[in-house]
Design a protein around this motif. Sequence first.
Motif, PDB file in Angstrom:
ATOM      1  N   TYR A   1       0.816  -1.189   0.019  1.00 36.72           N
ATOM      2  CA  TYR A   1      -0.009   0.314  -0.023  1.00 36.72           C
ATOM      3  C   TYR A   1       0.877   1.399   0.173  1.00 36.72           C
ATOM      4  O   TYR A   1       0.295   2.332   0.119  1.00 36.72           O
ATOM      5  CB  TYR A   1      -1.081  -0.026   1.122  1.00 36.72           C
ATOM      6  N   SER A   2       2.355   1.019  -0.042  1.00 33.78           N
ATOM      7  CA  SER A   2       3.056   2.227  -0.113  1.00 33.78           C
ATOM      8  C   SER A   2       2.913   3.247  -1.344  1.00 33.78           C
ATOM      9  O   SER A   2       3.288   4.358  -1.196  1.00 33.78           O
ATOM     10  CB  SER A   2       4.486   1.959   0.254  1.00 33.78           C
TER      11      SER A   2
ATOM     12  N   ARG B   1      -1.440   2.547   7.926  1.00 35.43           N
ATOM     13  CA  ARG B   1      -1.701   2.740   6.614  1.00 35.43           C
ATOM     14  C   ARG B   1      -1.883   4.196   6.153  1.00 35.43           C
ATOM     15  O   ARG B   1      -1.679   4.920   5.204  1.00 35.43           O
ATOM     16  CB  ARG B   1      -3.005   2.230   6.065  1.00 35.43           C
TER      17      ARG B   1
END
Length: 424
Positions: A278-279, A395
């Motif tokens: 998710y980076s 996140r």
Amino acid sequence: QTGLHLLNPAGHVTSSQVQWQTLKKFLALAQHFRLAVFLADTTVLTLLSQDALRQRDRMTREPHCSFLCTGRPITSFALQANQWKLNPGFLLAAEQKGFELLEVRGHDPRLASLDTLSGEEIPLHFLFRLHGYIIHVVLLYERSGNYLWHGVLRLKANMDRSFAPFKLLDYGRHAGAYDRPELMLTVIDSLDIRVPRNISQFLMQQQRAQYLECRYHDARSFLQLYPDDSSTAAVEFRRKAKALLNLAARTLGELDIPFWISSGTCLGWFRQCSIISYSQDVDIGIFITDFRPDIAEAFRDAGLSLKHKFGKVEDSLELSFLGEDIKLDIFFFYKDGDIMWNGGTQAKSGRKFKYIFPSFSLCWAELLEVKVRVPCETLDYVMANYGATWSIPVRSWDWKSSPSNVMENGVWPMAEWAGLIQVY
């Protein structure tokens, strides 16, 4: 013409002559069994790479052994492991010639993964001893990132710790990574010996060869707590990130600019042996002392577009490129006493930020089958950036306030924004 010409005027065999005879015996054995060992001894290679005048001076002192007899009780050789067929004939023949052998084995990291934590054992180092002299053979294994690797020399409990002066060995204190050297056959002190064609390049690599293996055991524990995203989007991101990392390594390699994986990319390698899905970007660091003005042009030629350029070489420089809809962020690091830092700029306000790290050195590692550098002191580096809770995924991340090591660093003068805050 054997024998007499090796005696000194008093008729005694000198230690250098015994060493030369030992090397001659070993190299004849290796040649007979077609083992293409090459000279990896840093002392001998350094002598070979020096100017001809010094070499000539040495030859007048030791006419028969001007390079190989360095006064050290060890000579190091390396062998690409795919040539080592575990030929018992070679070891048996060495024993018959009077050599004693110490073999050091270790786990095969190429078979280690998140599923299999320990591969089978493979030979890593051979030490041959004769007349008090040690010939150290380092085995170099092919790794998936297209480089050669050797393991650490770790003695098991039942091994003879007096077999060799282990502290004097050139290789084995840590694992190492090397580019595949081009070899040439030459004659040194009347012996046929292979050497790296580019000796100075090999010696430079040897000084910076330290390699860190991925922490598979810890990564598996992490992924049991926080299972990896296996969605189509995540798989696609990892594919693009690997391609981008490969491109960055190739482009900066051609410019001879060392880089390391930084920020979230480094955290992903350290924490889960992979990239954080998710980076949405790839982060690398470069020391400002390695900056070259043609970096941007080189990445453009490689197919990336410049997304932004903040700061200047003297202060808080950062570059960001876009390729296959994911970003490559390049942070330039500055040394200030015992610390290192990189800068950040908020485009709309001109605010400056500073990220402080304890001083670190660089080691080789592998991420997504790409050979990359990481800070050797990886835990300190990661904790500086992400704090004590680095092992818990986050996140929602704000680059201006979330990092543990961020601090305000003033504002760029508005009159200079045109040159210091460039967004494309």
